[in-house]
Design an enzyme around this catalytic site. Structure first.
Site, PDB file in Angstrom:
ATOM      1  CG  HIS A  27      -5.027   0.919  -0.821  1.00 13.81           C
ATOM      2  ND1 HIS A  27      -3.899   0.842  -1.619  1.00 13.81           N
ATOM      3  CD2 HIS A  27      -5.240  -0.322  -0.375  1.00 13.81           C
ATOM      4  CE1 HIS A  27      -3.491  -0.401  -1.657  1.00 13.81           C
ATOM      5  NE2 HIS A  27      -4.272  -1.117  -0.914  1.00 13.81           N
ATOM      6  CB  CYS A  28      -3.070   0.735   4.160  1.00 15.50           C
ATOM      7  SG  CYS A  28      -3.342  -0.462   2.900  1.00 15.50           S
ATOM      8  CB  ILE A  29      -0.071   4.228   5.833  1.00 17.00           C
ATOM      9  CG1 ILE A  29       0.490   2.796   5.836  1.00 17.00           C
ATOM     10  CG2 ILE A  29       0.534   5.032   6.974  1.00 17.00           C
ATOM     11  CD1 ILE A  29       0.096   1.952   7.019  1.00 17.00           C
TER      12      ILE A  29
ATOM     13  CB  ILE B 167      -7.164   5.510   4.131  1.00 16.93           C
ATOM     14  CG1 ILE B 167      -7.012   6.412   2.902  1.00 16.93           C
ATOM     15  CG2 ILE B 167      -8.611   5.061   4.350  1.00 16.93           C
ATOM     16  CD1 ILE B 167      -7.301   5.752   1.594  1.00 16.93           C
ATOM     17  CG  ASP B 168      -6.180   1.492   7.026  1.00 18.02           C
ATOM     18  OD1 ASP B 168      -5.306   0.628   6.873  1.00 18.02           O
ATOM     19  OD2 ASP B 168      -7.102   1.701   6.209  1.00 18.02           O
TER      20      ASP B 168
END
Ligand code: SAJ
Length: 433
Positions: A270-272, A274-275
């Site tokens: 849920h980071c790479i 999305i951010d």
């Protein structure tokens, strides 16, 4: 400010962490271990219940670390925002997902800042840790938490400090990972530096909250773009008849100026994935197109479909149609040795194979069942008979899997993680990304 600094110095400052997930839970542990009275506040009653029992629900935090902190009374949990009524510091660690149109979903930050404002009193420090677009703290939090009631840098202190949690990382934890801090004013930064300095070995102050927000986005965009690069190099290498894994490992022998990234079946977590899209969204509002971010997102998002096409090609080479074949997906977590499957590429691979008419199972020692992204399945047993399937596709390279047995038994292996590189056996039935 002095009163707040004093409370921090004496470890009396009452801290509330809003959101006790994979970022918030390690934080409450570190502050409680340092002697602060800490409340883990979350809307999820299950997390609050488990924390109150000293039972960890995050892989990196053992329950044995929680229990003494709960028993000491220093660490408590609650679903009631009123715990902020007497908080000296509030740290916001809520999710920042994307909505269906891949735009920032600021729901959780908006709700958290509303709740803080409703329970705000003089001399509070509020720190946002959730990854977000540059300008969020200055444009969303500061107006809401001053609003003519409190003066920034005098009786309210606001900062941004990005989380740098790497789930499953055995070396780097909250305490020994340097912490970037950007204050809305110099006084805000000083107070924040004092607070985090009490639990983290290295503090990295920057000049503003916008800069701190951008640091985090650069870190994760750096990863997404480099992963997108090697994914495209993998596609090019296959067309050239070159082993991309050999090429990357050889390039990694360069002792300077190179950092290895590896291709894969897609980008999960849920980071790479999305951010970076928070940054490209922000740039669109300024009429600028963030081309590297968008190109990397396109390539990374295409990798599940590319992996499905490799399975189809491999079955075809074995004179089998994908339609009617039985395929086993090995690994549904978004990366090795974790149980988290958010945004895992495995979902698109499973549904893609099903669309071709294949019958698909998955096996994952960390994930017993899933109901996400249109996939509602239970893992088959880890002692699955690989020979029962026409093809096995390795999507997550969990280290606990017996790949030698998989190679012995499987009729065909599509290896999207190069797990078979050092396994002895008949490699003629292995197709690599
Ligand atoms: N991946 C590749 N090839 C690579 C590296 C990763 O395909 O060479 C894939 C992984 O399989 C996974 C996704 O990318 O699906 C993300 O992997 P990740 O290793 O970046 O792991 P995350 O998302 O759990 O955590 C990252 C942190 N990871 C590292 O620094 C190694 C860090 O960037 C952030 O602290 C964290 O995101 C966050 O919370 O922002």
């Amino acid at each position: 400010m002095q009163e707040l600094l004093q409370k921090i110095e004496e470890r009396r400052a009452r801290i509330v962490v809003v959101g006790i997930g994979y970022v918030g839970l390690p934080l409450v542990v570190e502050f409680a271990k340092a002697g602060f009275p800490v409340v883990g506040y979350d809307k999820d009653p299950e997390k609050v219940r488990l924390l109150a029992l000293g039972e960890s629900y995050i892989g990196d935090i053992p329950s044995s670390e929680l229990r003494p902190l709960i028993d000491s009374g220093r660490l408590t949990s609650s679903t009631d925002p009123a715990v902020m009524d007497d908080a000296d510091a509030v740290i916001v660690c809520v999710p920042t997902p994307l909505n269906k149109t891949k735009d920032p979903d600021m729901r959780f930050i908006a709700s958290a800042s509303e709740e803080i404002a409703a329970h705000q009193h003089a001399n509070m420090l509020i720190v946002l840790e959730s990854t977000t677009y540059p300008g969020t703290t200055r444009e969303v939090l500061v107006p809401k938490l001053t609003r003519g009631r409190f003066e920034l840098g005098k009786d309210v202190f606001i900062a941004f400090s990005p989380e740098r949690v790497d789930p499953g990382n055995a070396t780097y934890h909250t305490k020994n990972t340097p912490k970037v801090i950007g204050g809305a004013t110099p006084e805000c930064r000083a107070v924040t530096q004092a607070l985090y300095g009490a639990i983290i070995d290295t503090i990295v102050p920057v000049s503003s909250t916008d800069a701190a927000e951008m640091v985090k986005l650069l870190e994760n965009t750096f990863r997404a773009v480099n992963i997108g690069l090697v994914n495209e190099v993998a596609i090019m290498s296959r067309r050239l008849g070159i082993d991309v894994w050999e090429v990357i490992r050889a390039a990694a022998s360069k002792p300077f100026g190179f950092m290895p990234f590896f291709p894969g079946p897609g980008l999960g977590g849920h980071c790479i994935p999305i951010d970076p899209l928070y940054l490209s969204w922000r740039m669109r509002t300024l009429k600028y197109q963030a081309r590297f971010i968008e190109l990397a997102d396109t390539i990374n998002s295409d990798m599940p479909e590319y992996t499905v096409s490799l399975v189809q090609e491999a079955l075809n080479a074995a004179k089998k149609a994908a339609n009617g074949s039985r395929v086993l997906v090995s690994g549904i977590a978004y990366k090795r040795d974790v149980a988290d499957y958010r945004e895992s590429p495995a979902f698109d691979i499973i549904t893609g194979l099903q669309k071709l008419g294949a019958t698909v199972d998955y096996v994952d020692p960390y994930v017993k069942e899933v109901d996400d992204h249109g996939v509602n399945m239970r893992s088959v047993s880890t002692d699955v008979a690989y020979a029962d399937y026409d093809a096995v596709v390795v999507v997550t390279d969990h280290q606990c899997v017996d790949y030698a047995r998989m190679l012995r038994e499987a009729k065909l292996v599509v290896d999207a993680r190069d797990v078979m590189r050092n396994v002895e056996g008949d490699k003629s039935k292995v197709v690599r990304l």
